[in-house]
Design a protein around this motif. Structure first.
Motif, PDB file in Angstrom:
ATOM      1  N   GLU A  16       0.833  -1.204   0.000  1.00 14.10           N
ATOM      2  CA  GLU A  16       0.000   0.000   0.000  1.00 14.10           C
ATOM      3  C   GLU A  16       0.870   1.257   0.000  1.00 14.10           C
ATOM      4  O   GLU A  16       0.550   2.248  -0.672  1.00 14.10           O
ATOM      5  N   ASP A  17       1.981   1.214   0.748  1.00 11.34           N
ATOM      6  CA  ASP A  17       2.894   2.361   0.770  1.00 11.34           C
ATOM      7  C   ASP A  17       3.484   2.601  -0.615  1.00 11.34           C
ATOM      8  O   ASP A  17       3.618   3.747  -1.061  1.00 11.34           O
ATOM      9  N   THR A  18       3.840   1.507  -1.289  1.00 13.52           N
ATOM     10  CA  THR A  18       4.390   1.639  -2.639  1.00 13.52           C
ATOM     11  C   THR A  18       3.356   2.231  -3.584  1.00 13.52           C
ATOM     12  O   THR A  18       3.664   3.110  -4.394  1.00 13.52           O
ATOM     13  N   ALA A  19       2.104   1.746  -3.488  1.00 15.28           N
ATOM     14  CA  ALA A  19       1.040   2.268  -4.353  1.00 15.28           C
ATOM     15  C   ALA A  19       0.829   3.758  -4.118  1.00 15.28           C
ATOM     16  O   ALA A  19       0.630   4.532  -5.059  1.00 15.28           O
ATOM     17  N   GLU A  20       0.897   4.180  -2.858  1.00 12.59           N
ATOM     18  CA  GLU A  20       0.689   5.590  -2.539  1.00 12.59           C
ATOM     19  C   GLU A  20       1.846   6.458  -3.014  1.00 12.59           C
ATOM     20  O   GLU A  20       1.678   7.666  -3.212  1.00 12.59           O
ATOM     21  N   SER A  21       3.024   5.851  -3.206  1.00 10.83           N
ATOM     22  CA  SER A  21       4.182   6.625  -3.653  1.00 10.83           C
ATOM     23  C   SER A  21       4.190   6.850  -5.159  1.00 10.83           C
ATOM     24  O   SER A  21       5.002   7.633  -5.666  1.00 10.83           O
ATOM     25  N   LEU A  22       3.282   6.177  -5.889  1.00 10.65           N
ATOM     26  CA  LEU A  22       3.224   6.348  -7.335  1.00 10.65           C
ATOM     27  C   LEU A  22       2.734   7.745  -7.670  1.00 10.65           C
ATOM     28  O   LEU A  22       2.074   8.397  -6.860  1.00 10.65           O
ATOM     29  N   PRO A  23       3.053   8.239  -8.872  1.00 12.01           N
ATOM     30  CA  PRO A  23       2.569   9.564  -9.273  1.00 12.01           C
ATOM     31  C   PRO A  23       1.069   9.676  -9.101  1.00 12.01           C
ATOM     32  O   PRO A  23       0.327   8.711  -9.297  1.00 12.01           O
ATOM     33  N   GLU A  24       0.617  10.868  -8.753  1.00 13.45           N
ATOM     34  CA  GLU A  24      -0.801  11.083  -8.450  1.00 13.45           C
ATOM     35  C   GLU A  24      -1.705  10.656  -9.591  1.00 13.45           C
ATOM     36  O   GLU A  24      -2.757  10.065  -9.385  1.00 13.45           O
ATOM     37  N   GLY A  25      -1.290  10.933 -10.827  1.00 22.57           N
ATOM     38  CA  GLY A  25      -2.117  10.572 -11.973  1.00 22.57           C
ATOM     39  C   GLY A  25      -2.306   9.076 -12.101  1.00 22.57           C
ATOM     40  O   GLY A  25      -3.355   8.596 -12.511  1.00 22.57           O
ATOM     41  N   VAL A  26      -1.270   8.296 -11.718  1.00 19.24           N
ATOM     42  CA  VAL A  26      -1.370   6.842 -11.798  1.00 19.24           C
ATOM     43  C   VAL A  26      -2.287   6.324 -10.706  1.00 19.24           C
ATOM     44  O   VAL A  26      -3.088   5.422 -10.917  1.00 19.24           O
ATOM     45  N   GLN A  27      -2.202   6.912  -9.505  1.00 20.08           N
ATOM     46  CA  GLN A  27      -3.076   6.486  -8.423  1.00 20.08           C
ATOM     47  C   GLN A  27      -4.538   6.679  -8.788  1.00 20.08           C
ATOM     48  O   GLN A  27      -5.402   5.908  -8.385  1.00 20.08           O
ATOM     49  N   ALA A  28      -4.809   7.708  -9.574  1.00 23.27           N
ATOM     50  CA  ALA A  28      -6.193   8.052  -9.890  1.00 23.27           C
ATOM     51  C   ALA A  28      -6.739   7.313 -11.096  1.00 23.27           C
ATOM     52  O   ALA A  28      -7.876   7.534 -11.490  1.00 23.27           O
ATOM     53  N   GLN A  29      -5.949   6.413 -11.690  1.00 22.57           N
ATOM     54  CA  GLN A  29      -6.390   5.754 -12.918  1.00 22.57           C
ATOM     55  C   GLN A  29      -7.702   5.007 -12.732  1.00 22.57           C
ATOM     56  O   GLN A  29      -8.605   5.098 -13.559  1.00 22.57           O
ATOM     57  N   SER A  30      -7.817   4.250 -11.644  1.00 21.63           N
ATOM     58  CA  SER A  30      -9.033   3.469 -11.441  1.00 21.63           C
ATOM     59  C   SER A  30     -10.251   4.371 -11.379  1.00 21.63           C
ATOM     60  O   SER A  30     -11.286   4.101 -11.979  1.00 21.63           O
ATOM     61  N   ALA A  31     -10.125   5.473 -10.642  1.00 23.57           N
ATOM     62  CA  ALA A  31     -11.243   6.404 -10.538  1.00 23.57           C
ATOM     63  C   ALA A  31     -11.543   7.041 -11.885  1.00 23.57           C
ATOM     64  O   ALA A  31     -12.699   7.238 -12.256  1.00 23.57           O
ATOM     65  N   ASP A  32     -10.486   7.346 -12.652  1.00 31.37           N
ATOM     66  CA  ASP A  32     -10.686   7.951 -13.966  1.00 31.37           C
ATOM     67  C   ASP A  32     -11.456   7.016 -14.878  1.00 31.37           C
ATOM     68  O   ASP A  32     -12.378   7.416 -15.579  1.00 31.37           O
ATOM     69  N   PHE A  33     -11.067   5.729 -14.889  1.00 31.60           N
ATOM     70  CA  PHE A  33     -11.745   4.775 -15.756  1.00 31.60           C
ATOM     71  C   PHE A  33     -13.175   4.546 -15.305  1.00 31.60           C
ATOM     72  O   PHE A  33     -14.075   4.363 -16.109  1.00 31.60           O
ATOM     73  N   ALA A  34     -13.391   4.566 -13.999  1.00 30.26           N
ATOM     74  CA  ALA A  34     -14.742   4.351 -13.499  1.00 30.26           C
ATOM     75  C   ALA A  34     -15.669   5.466 -13.944  1.00 30.26           C
ATOM     76  O   ALA A  34     -16.843   5.246 -14.233  1.00 30.26           O
ATOM     77  N   GLY A  35     -15.128   6.694 -14.008  1.00 23.92           N
ATOM     78  CA  GLY A  35     -15.968   7.819 -14.372  1.00 23.92           C
ATOM     79  C   GLY A  35     -15.963   8.141 -15.840  1.00 23.92           C
ATOM     80  O   GLY A  35     -16.721   8.996 -16.292  1.00 23.92           O
ATOM     81  N   ALA A  36     -15.116   7.458 -16.610  1.00 19.91           N
ATOM     82  CA  ALA A  36     -14.984   7.799 -18.021  1.00 19.91           C
ATOM     83  C   ALA A  36     -16.263   7.539 -18.789  1.00 19.91           C
ATOM     84  O   ALA A  36     -16.665   8.321 -19.643  1.00 19.91           O
ATOM     85  N   GLY A  37     -16.926   6.414 -18.484  1.00 19.97           N
ATOM     86  CA  GLY A  37     -18.139   6.077 -19.225  1.00 19.97           C
ATOM     87  C   GLY A  37     -19.233   7.093 -19.007  1.00 19.97           C
ATOM     88  O   GLY A  37     -19.891   7.538 -19.945  1.00 19.97           O
ATOM     89  N   ALA A  38     -19.426   7.504 -17.745  1.00 16.47           N
ATOM     90  CA  ALA A  38     -20.476   8.476 -17.455  1.00 16.47           C
ATOM     91  C   ALA A  38     -20.157   9.819 -18.081  1.00 16.47           C
ATOM     92  O   ALA A  38     -21.027  10.495 -18.626  1.00 16.47           O
ATOM     93  N   ALA A  39     -18.882  10.214 -18.010  1.00 22.07           N
ATOM     94  CA  ALA A  39     -18.505  11.515 -18.548  1.00 22.07           C
ATOM     95  C   ALA A  39     -18.658  11.547 -20.053  1.00 22.07           C
ATOM     96  O   ALA A  39     -18.948  12.581 -20.643  1.00 22.07           O
ATOM     97  N   ALA A  40     -18.454  10.386 -20.699  1.00 24.16           N
ATOM     98  CA  ALA A  40     -18.486  10.352 -22.157  1.00 24.16           C
ATOM     99  C   ALA A  40     -19.871  10.632 -22.708  1.00 24.16           C
ATOM    100  O   ALA A  40     -20.009  11.083 -23.844  1.00 24.16           O
ATOM    101  N   VAL A  41     -20.927  10.370 -21.910  1.00 23.71           N
ATOM    102  CA  VAL A  41     -22.274  10.548 -22.430  1.00 23.71           C
ATOM    103  C   VAL A  41     -22.894  11.872 -21.993  1.00 23.71           C
ATOM    104  O   VAL A  41     -24.043  12.139 -22.286  1.00 23.71           O
ATOM    105  N   GLU A  42     -22.120  12.704 -21.265  1.00 25.32           N
ATOM    106  CA  GLU A  42     -22.656  13.992 -20.868  1.00 25.32           C
ATOM    107  C   GLU A  42     -22.873  14.852 -22.102  1.00 25.32           C
ATOM    108  O   GLU A  42     -22.000  14.962 -22.962  1.00 25.32           O
TER     109      GLU A  42
END
Length: 209
Positions: A62-88
């Motif tokens: 978990e410490d290693t995951a948190e040390s990754l660049p912020e953009g990489v940490q947020a990938q899962s959240a980005d993909f989760a929201g990509a579908g909804a954002a695409a149809v706005e």
């Protein structure tokens, strides 16, 4: 909305490739190798640039995951929201071009010429840049491929036979000569360097540990 791009990376333990895929997967593979007492350097490379990626391996997974660049940490959240954002639905009015204001220094005659162009100086400059990109696109692609391969080779293959000659063949854009010179290298190093330099099939999403 454009789907976020997941960086692709590759990890080597010495001359052996141990992982290919997302940065998270490579970071965990590198941790496992270090925990198991790796005797060779464990290095993570960015597939797009050939640059080394420095990750803090101390602490837990978990410490290693948190040390990754912020953009990489947020990938899962980005993909989760990509579908909804695409149809706005897009609002009314002109679409945003995403232009960025920067200072440009030109000679007076250049400004005079730009002032006579349809759409003004900004439109004319954008057209000139796009034309230059199209004209030099292939040369730029080849140059970047050679540079990323050289970064990897310098980090991993500098002590291998024929390194200097292979480097010359690389920058001469001579894949046949390059193949001849690296054929005796460890297969993982040879294959990855060749793929970075001259393209080829993509590696598997991840390698079995």
């Amino acid at each position: 909305m454009t789907q976020p791009v997941v960086p692709s990376c590759t990890t080597f333990e010495g001359h052996r490739r141990i992982a290919t895929g997302s940065l998270q997967a490579n970071a965990l593979a590198a941790r496992r190798a270090l925990e198991e007492g790796a005797t060779e350097p464990v290095l993570i490379f960015d597939d797009a640039t050939g640059r080394l990626i420095d990750i803090d391996m101390r602490g837990t997974d978990e410490d290693t995951a948190e040390s990754l660049p912020e953009g990489v940490q947020a990938q899962s959240a980005d993909f989760a929201g990509a579908g909804a954002a695409a149809v706005e639905p897009r609002g009314r009015g002109r679409p945003k071009l995403g232009v960025v204001a920067r200072e440009v220094t030109l000679l007076p005659r250049h400004w005079e010429w730009l002032a006579t162009q349809p759409g003004g100086a900004s439109v004319a400059l954008r057209k000139l840049v796009e034309e230059a990109r199209r004209a030099n696109g292939e040369k730029d692609r080849i140059r970047k491929a050679h540079e990323r391969a050289y970064r990897f080779m310098s980090a991993v293959a500098g002590d291998l036979p024929g390194f200097e000659e292979a480097t010359r063949a690389l920058f001469a854009d001579d894949p046949r000569r390059f193949d001849e010179l690296v054929c005796a290298w460890p297969c993982d190093v040879r294959d990855y360097a060749t793929r970075l330099a001259f393209g080829g099939s993509e590696p598997a999403a991840a390698l079995a540990q």
